[in-house]
Design an enzyme around this catalytic site. Structure first.
Site, PDB file in Angstrom:
ATOM      1  N   GLY A 174      20.006  88.184  32.812  1.00  0.00           N
ATOM      2  CA  GLY A 174      19.995  87.657  34.168  1.00  0.00           C
ATOM      3  C   GLY A 174      18.659  87.828  34.854  1.00  0.00           C
ATOM      4  O   GLY A 174      18.230  86.963  35.637  1.00  0.00           O
ATOM      5  N   ASP A 175      17.972  88.933  34.598  1.00  0.00           N
ATOM      6  CA  ASP A 175      16.658  89.147  35.195  1.00  0.00           C
ATOM      7  C   ASP A 175      15.654  88.116  34.693  1.00  0.00           C
ATOM      8  O   ASP A 175      14.882  87.541  35.465  1.00  0.00           O
ATOM      9  CB  ASP A 175      16.151  90.550  34.852  1.00  0.00           C
ATOM     10  CG  ASP A 175      16.848  91.638  35.644  1.00  0.00           C
ATOM     11  OD1 ASP A 175      17.054  91.451  36.856  1.00  0.00           O
ATOM     12  OD2 ASP A 175      17.189  92.671  35.054  1.00  0.00           O
ATOM     13  N   TYR A 176      15.652  87.906  33.394  1.00  0.00           N
ATOM     14  CA  TYR A 176      14.682  86.976  32.815  1.00  0.00           C
ATOM     15  C   TYR A 176      14.979  85.535  33.225  1.00  0.00           C
ATOM     16  O   TYR A 176      14.061  84.750  33.505  1.00  0.00           O
ATOM     17  CB  TYR A 176      14.661  87.120  31.299  1.00  0.00           C
ATOM     18  CG  TYR A 176      13.824  88.290  30.852  1.00  0.00           C
ATOM     19  CD1 TYR A 176      12.468  88.136  30.566  1.00  0.00           C
ATOM     20  CD2 TYR A 176      14.364  89.570  30.766  1.00  0.00           C
ATOM     21  CE1 TYR A 176      11.681  89.210  30.188  1.00  0.00           C
ATOM     22  CE2 TYR A 176      13.580  90.654  30.391  1.00  0.00           C
ATOM     23  CZ  TYR A 176      12.242  90.465  30.103  1.00  0.00           C
ATOM     24  OH  TYR A 176      11.465  91.541  29.746  1.00  0.00           O
ATOM     25  N   GLY A 179      13.774  85.079  36.623  1.00  0.00           N
ATOM     26  CA  GLY A 179      12.329  84.948  36.620  1.00  0.00           C
ATOM     27  C   GLY A 179      11.873  83.535  36.287  1.00  0.00           C
ATOM     28  O   GLY A 179      10.935  83.006  36.896  1.00  0.00           O
TER      29      GLY A 179
END
Length: 403
Positions: A174-176, A179
């Site tokens: 989810g972070d990537y 981003g």
């Protein structure tokens, strides 16, 4: 292939980016932009650097994840939470085309650096604000990580096995993904700025990119009331589709997304009767009888070595691939031919391999100019060379723990 400075100008070499966030989602926005030439200034708090430096893996106390996340970034230290740092922070902001932050909503406002207020002073800046829940809504003040984003978005509800329950990714996907969406939003806003001369705020909540990519699940429930079930490595709409164990302890993934591919699979298996079996005559039939056909494929696969099975599947034009571990990936001829892994010479580690910039641009390809550096490595370059502070001013800022 080894990247080394100096590098040709990238597609974004005219952009200046200020990265104020930490860890993964916000910094990956900066990483994406930096790969394609943007000049990215990475700000860390003096004495309390980005927490990603503390995350494993390490080698001889050197943070390995940092080396790739912070590549191409000019590392400076500045405590932007302190009033004494405000003037210097405003100078950096004023020099920027894009400002990235991933603090909890309200943090920049509390420090006197509200994007809404500063937009009057710096109207051309594009602000990328990444947070767990977004800048608005009843949950905005809650903490958010990629794991919770997968859970909240609905994605985890259909990833897993029916007998074991939902699962989340073993990696902060989810972070990537946030981003990537943040970088795309920044580019859309920059494009619009070319027409209007004005920047804007790009607001990314961690769960929203995940919700965007499960679009078929959303419209299905809206129109039919049906929810996507837990099927493990199978896929509801694509049968057979699974990861199958082979005789020598390997595994192969197969996806039969069309009738042609299915027929190629049964040819590879030398099971022509599976073409005429009415249970498997169409995708709809195979969906109904998924366990029967999936079992037949699994029974055949376990009689083959990984190499034997893959050779037969490829010869029959089946969409299939061996489950690689990372050693397999780094030694693969196709990966090498695509130059998907780059070797850099790091100041601390020497040669180090890491993923190449993605996607490939034919005229202005992305480059890795250097790997992640120590906190404040670019302080003199940025504050002295770029902003014009004297040696005495820099010394005073250091003594005050401002930088």
């Amino acid at each position: 292939m080894t990247d080394s400075a100096p590098a040709p100008a990238g597609a974004l070499s005219d952009l200046k980016v200020l990265e104020l966030g930490s860890m993964l989602a916000g910094p990956f926005v900066g990483s994406m932009l930096g790969d394609f030439g943007a000049r990215v200034i990475k700000v860390e708090k003096p004495g309390k650097p980005d927490a990603l430096r503390e995350w494993p893996p390490h080698k001889d106390d050197v943070a390995l994840w940092w080396k790739t996340m912070a590549r191409n970034k000019h590392a400076v230290t500045l405590d932007i939470s302190r009033p004494e740092a405000r003037d210097l922070a405003l100078k950096l902001i004023g020099e920027s085309d894009i400002v990235i932050e991933n603090f909890r909503p309200g943090t920049l406002e509390r420090w006197g650096l509200s994007p809404h207020e500063l937009s009057e002073r710096f109207p051309r800046i594009v602000w990328v604000r990444v947070s767990g829940w977004g800048q608005t809504g009843p949950n905005k003040d809650q903490g958010g990580y990629a794991t919770i984003a997968e859970a909240f978005s609905g994605l985890a509800s259909f990833t897993g096995h029916a007998d074991k329950g939902p699962t989340v990714s073993a990696f902060p996907m989810g972070d990537y993904l946030a981003g990537i969406f943040g970088a795309f939003g920044a580019m859309a806003a920059i494009h619009r700025r070319e027409q209007t001369g004005k920047g804007q705020i790009v607001d990314v909540a961690l769960y929203e990119p995940l919700l965007r990519i499960i679009e078929s699940v959303v419209v299905r429930y809206d129109q039919t009331g049906q929810k996507k079930p837990l099927l493990g490595n199978q896929m509801e709409e694509d049968v057979p589709r699974n990861v199958y164990a082979t005789a020598d302890g390997g595994a192969i993934a197969i996806s039969c997304g069309s009738q042609r591919i299915y027929e190629g699979l049964v040819d590879a298996m030398e099971r022509p009767e599976l073409k005429s079996d009415p249970r498997f005559g169409s995708m709809a039939d195979r969906v109904t009888h998924r366990d029967a056909i999936d079992g037949a494929v699994a029974a055949w696969m376990v009689t083959q070595t990984t190499e034997q099975a893959l050779a037969k599947l490829v010869a029959s034009k089946v969409v299939a691939g061996k489950i690689n571990d990372i050693a397999d990936v780094l030694g693969d001829a196709h990966v090498a031919a695509r130059e998907a892994i780059r070797t850099m010479v790091d100041e601390q580690l020497g040669p180090i391999r890491m993923p190449a910039p993605v996607p490939k641009l034919s005229e202005t390809p992305g480059t890795i100019r250097w790997t992640g550096r120590d906190p404040g490595a670019a302080n003199d370059e940025v504050f002295g060379g770029w902003l014009g502070l004297s040696a005495g001013e820099l010394d005073a800022l250091r003594r005050g723990n401002i930088i």
